[in-house]
Design a protein around this motif. Structure first.
Motif, mmCIF file in Angstrom:
data_model
loop_
_atom_site.group_PDB
_atom_site.id
_atom_site.type_symbol
_atom_site.label_atom_id
_atom_site.label_comp_id
_atom_site.label_asym_id
_atom_site.label_seq_id
_atom_site.Cartn_x
_atom_site.Cartn_y
_atom_site.Cartn_z
ATOM 1 N N SER A 1 -11.121 -6.102 0.236
ATOM 2 C CA SER A 1 -10.879 -6.702 1.554
ATOM 3 C C SER A 1 -9.987 -5.812 2.412
ATOM 4 C CB SER A 1 -10.237 -8.083 1.403
ATOM 5 O OG SER A 1 -11.144 -8.986 0.864
ATOM 6 N N MET A 2 -8.951 -5.251 1.818
ATOM 7 C CA MET A 2 -8.054 -4.392 2.587
ATOM 8 C C MET A 2 -8.781 -3.130 3.042
ATOM 9 S SD MET A 2 -5.172 -4.078 4.044
ATOM 10 C CE MET A 2 -4.064 -5.263 3.340
ATOM 11 N N LEU A 3 -9.579 -2.548 2.172
ATOM 12 C CA LEU A 3 -10.331 -1.347 2.539
ATOM 13 C C LEU A 3 -11.356 -1.661 3.622
ATOM 14 C CD1 LEU A 3 -11.060 1.602 2.152
ATOM 15 C CD2 LEU A 3 -12.358 0.961 0.111
ATOM 16 N N THR A 4 -12.081 -2.756 3.455
ATOM 17 C CA THR A 4 -13.077 -3.153 4.454
ATOM 18 C C THR A 4 -12.424 -3.480 5.789
ATOM 19 O OG1 THR A 4 -14.536 -3.962 2.718
ATOM 20 C CG2 THR A 4 -14.929 -4.794 4.944
ATOM 21 N N PHE A 5 -11.306 -4.173 5.736
ATOM 22 C CA PHE A 5 -10.564 -4.491 6.959
ATOM 23 C C PHE A 5 -10.209 -3.213 7.709
ATOM 24 C CE2 PHE A 5 -6.412 -4.830 9.026
ATOM 25 C CZ PHE A 5 -6.652 -5.839 9.942
ATOM 26 N N TYR A 6 -9.677 -2.238 6.995
ATOM 27 C CA TYR A 6 -9.282 -0.984 7.649
ATOM 28 C C TYR A 6 -10.492 -0.277 8.250
ATOM 29 C CZ TYR A 6 -7.161 3.433 8.699
ATOM 30 O OH TYR A 6 -6.728 4.556 9.371
ATOM 31 N N VAL A 7 -11.580 -0.179 7.500
ATOM 32 C CA VAL A 7 -12.782 0.495 8.005
ATOM 33 C C VAL A 7 -13.312 -0.229 9.238
ATOM 34 C CG1 VAL A 7 -15.205 0.996 7.483
ATOM 35 C CG2 VAL A 7 -13.427 1.555 5.813
ATOM 36 N N ASN A 8 -13.359 -1.552 9.187
ATOM 37 C CA ASN A 8 -13.894 -2.311 10.321
ATOM 38 C C ASN A 8 -13.025 -2.199 11.562
ATOM 39 O OD1 ASN A 8 -16.068 -3.151 8.817
ATOM 40 N ND2 ASN A 8 -15.233 -5.167 8.380
ATOM 41 N N ARG A 9 -11.717 -2.191 11.389
ATOM 42 C CA ARG A 9 -10.812 -2.149 12.536
ATOM 43 C C ARG A 9 -10.627 -0.738 13.078
ATOM 44 N NH1 ARG A 9 -11.097 -6.221 15.193
ATOM 45 N NH2 ARG A 9 -9.342 -5.421 16.348
ATOM 46 N N ALA A 10 -10.607 0.256 12.207
ATOM 47 C CA ALA A 10 -10.335 1.630 12.646
ATOM 48 C C ALA A 10 -11.599 2.477 12.730
ATOM 49 C CB ALA A 10 -9.345 2.292 11.693
ATOM 50 N N LEU B 1 0.824 -1.207 0.000
ATOM 51 C CA LEU B 1 0.000 0.000 0.000
ATOM 52 C C LEU B 1 0.857 1.256 0.000
ATOM 53 C CD1 LEU B 1 -2.567 -1.068 2.742
ATOM 54 C CD2 LEU B 1 -2.841 -1.223 0.260
ATOM 55 N N GLU B 2 0.337 2.299 -0.631
ATOM 56 C CA GLU B 2 1.008 3.588 -0.560
ATOM 57 C C GLU B 2 0.896 4.106 0.870
ATOM 58 O OE1 GLU B 2 0.879 6.503 -3.861
ATOM 59 O OE2 GLU B 2 -0.805 5.261 -4.535
ATOM 60 N N ASP B 3 1.895 4.873 1.277
ATOM 61 C CA ASP B 3 1.897 5.423 2.627
ATOM 62 C C ASP B 3 0.632 6.243 2.883
ATOM 63 O OD1 ASP B 3 4.343 4.288 3.170
ATOM 64 O OD2 ASP B 3 5.477 6.107 2.722
ATOM 65 N N ASP B 4 0.020 6.003 4.007
ATOM 66 C CA ASP B 4 -1.132 6.774 4.489
ATOM 67 C C ASP B 4 -2.327 6.782 3.538
ATOM 68 O OD1 ASP B 4 0.345 7.507 6.815
ATOM 69 O OD2 ASP B 4 1.351 9.071 5.652
ATOM 70 N N VAL B 5 -2.456 5.769 2.715
ATOM 71 C CA VAL B 5 -3.528 5.728 1.718
ATOM 72 C C VAL B 5 -4.909 5.917 2.345
ATOM 73 C CG1 VAL B 5 -3.715 3.206 1.713
ATOM 74 C CG2 VAL B 5 -4.436 4.496 -0.302
ATOM 75 N N PHE B 6 -5.109 5.405 3.539
ATOM 76 C CA PHE B 6 -6.430 5.491 4.161
ATOM 77 C C PHE B 6 -6.697 6.834 4.832
ATOM 78 C CE2 PHE B 6 -5.491 0.847 4.232
ATOM 79 C CZ PHE B 6 -6.435 0.481 3.289
ATOM 80 N N THR B 7 -5.722 7.725 4.818
ATOM 81 C CA THR B 7 -5.911 9.056 5.397
ATOM 82 C C THR B 7 -6.207 10.105 4.327
ATOM 83 O OG1 THR B 7 -3.559 9.659 5.288
ATOM 84 C CG2 THR B 7 -4.329 8.518 7.292
ATOM 85 N N TRP B 8 -6.092 9.725 3.065
ATOM 86 C CA TRP B 8 -6.341 10.675 1.983
ATOM 87 C C TRP B 8 -7.806 11.113 1.995
ATOM 88 C CZ3 TRP B 8 -3.741 7.351 -2.377
ATOM 89 C CH2 TRP B 8 -2.368 7.254 -2.115
ATOM 90 N N ASP B 9 -8.068 12.290 1.405
ATOM 91 C CA ASP B 9 -9.439 12.802 1.420
ATOM 92 C C ASP B 9 -10.156 12.673 0.079
ATOM 93 O OD1 ASP B 9 -8.081 14.727 0.004
ATOM 94 O OD2 ASP B 9 -8.590 16.387 1.328
ATOM 95 N N ASP B 10 -9.545 11.960 -0.869
ATOM 96 C CA ASP B 10 -10.136 11.779 -2.188
ATOM 97 C C ASP B 10 -10.464 10.304 -2.404
ATOM 98 O OD1 ASP B 10 -10.789 11.598 -4.869
ATOM 99 O OD2 ASP B 10 -8.977 12.609 -5.591
ATOM 100 N N LEU C 1 -14.422 8.451 7.673
ATOM 101 C CA LEU C 1 -15.200 7.235 7.471
ATOM 102 C C LEU C 1 -16.068 7.364 6.225
ATOM 103 C CD1 LEU C 1 -15.851 4.443 8.580
ATOM 104 C CD2 LEU C 1 -17.565 5.507 10.041
ATOM 105 N N ASP C 2 -16.672 8.537 6.031
ATOM 106 C CA ASP C 2 -17.479 8.789 4.838
ATOM 107 C C ASP C 2 -16.628 8.707 3.575
ATOM 108 O OD1 ASP C 2 -19.670 9.173 6.486
ATOM 109 O OD2 ASP C 2 -19.605 11.358 6.364
ATOM 110 N N VAL C 3 -15.414 9.256 3.624
ATOM 111 C CA VAL C 3 -14.497 9.191 2.473
ATOM 112 C C VAL C 3 -14.198 7.740 2.135
ATOM 113 C CG1 VAL C 3 -12.122 9.663 1.731
ATOM 114 C CG2 VAL C 3 -13.458 11.470 2.825
ATOM 115 N N LEU C 4 -13.909 6.935 3.138
ATOM 116 C CA LEU C 4 -13.564 5.533 2.906
ATOM 117 C C LEU C 4 -14.757 4.730 2.389
ATOM 118 C CD1 LEU C 4 -11.235 4.943 5.973
ATOM 119 C CD2 LEU C 4 -10.567 5.307 3.582
ATOM 120 N N GLU C 5 -15.945 5.040 2.866
ATOM 121 C CA GLU C 5 -17.140 4.361 2.351
ATOM 122 C C GLU C 5 -17.366 4.739 0.886
ATOM 123 O OE1 GLU C 5 -18.927 1.942 3.594
ATOM 124 O OE2 GLU C 5 -17.868 1.916 5.493
#
Length: 97
Positions: A62-71, A25-34, A80-84
């Motif tokens: 699976s990786m995206l869902t895993f992150y949303v479910n755990r964090a 994964l790219e660094d901090d991918v789940f913190t991006w706002d886009d 959370l809205d961005v990730l959904e």
């Protein structure tokens, strides 16, 4: 129940996210706002990985869902809205509307 930590104090889910054996994964991918950028990055990671067990779509989602479910409970609602929305973008990128 508290989440288990390793000897460095990292939570196991953080370790999975940062050192996934399936995707680089790219660094901090789940913190991006886009959401589109997140989805595109996950798609690229999944398609270029030779270690994934499922299809690129399955691995990325699976990786995206895993992150949303755990964090999720610790994420601000805005992120959370961005990730959904990134899940919807990922479905579109893979033609899974």
């Amino acid at each position: 129940m508290a989440e288990k930590q390793d000897e460095t104090g990292e939570r196991w889910s953080q370790d999975v996210t940062e050192h996934s054996d399936a995707l680089d994964l790219e660094d901090d991918v789940f913190t991006w706002d886009d959401p589109a950028r997140i989805a595109a990055s996950l798609k690229e990671s999944a398609e270029s990985s030779g270690r994934r067990k499922g299809t690129p779509y399955q691995s990325a989602m699976s990786m995206l869902t895993f992150y949303v479910n755990r964090a999720g409970k610790n994420l601000p609602q805005q992120q959370l809205d961005v990730l959904e929305r990134a899940k919807d973008e990922l479905r579109t990128l893979f033609g899974r509307n």
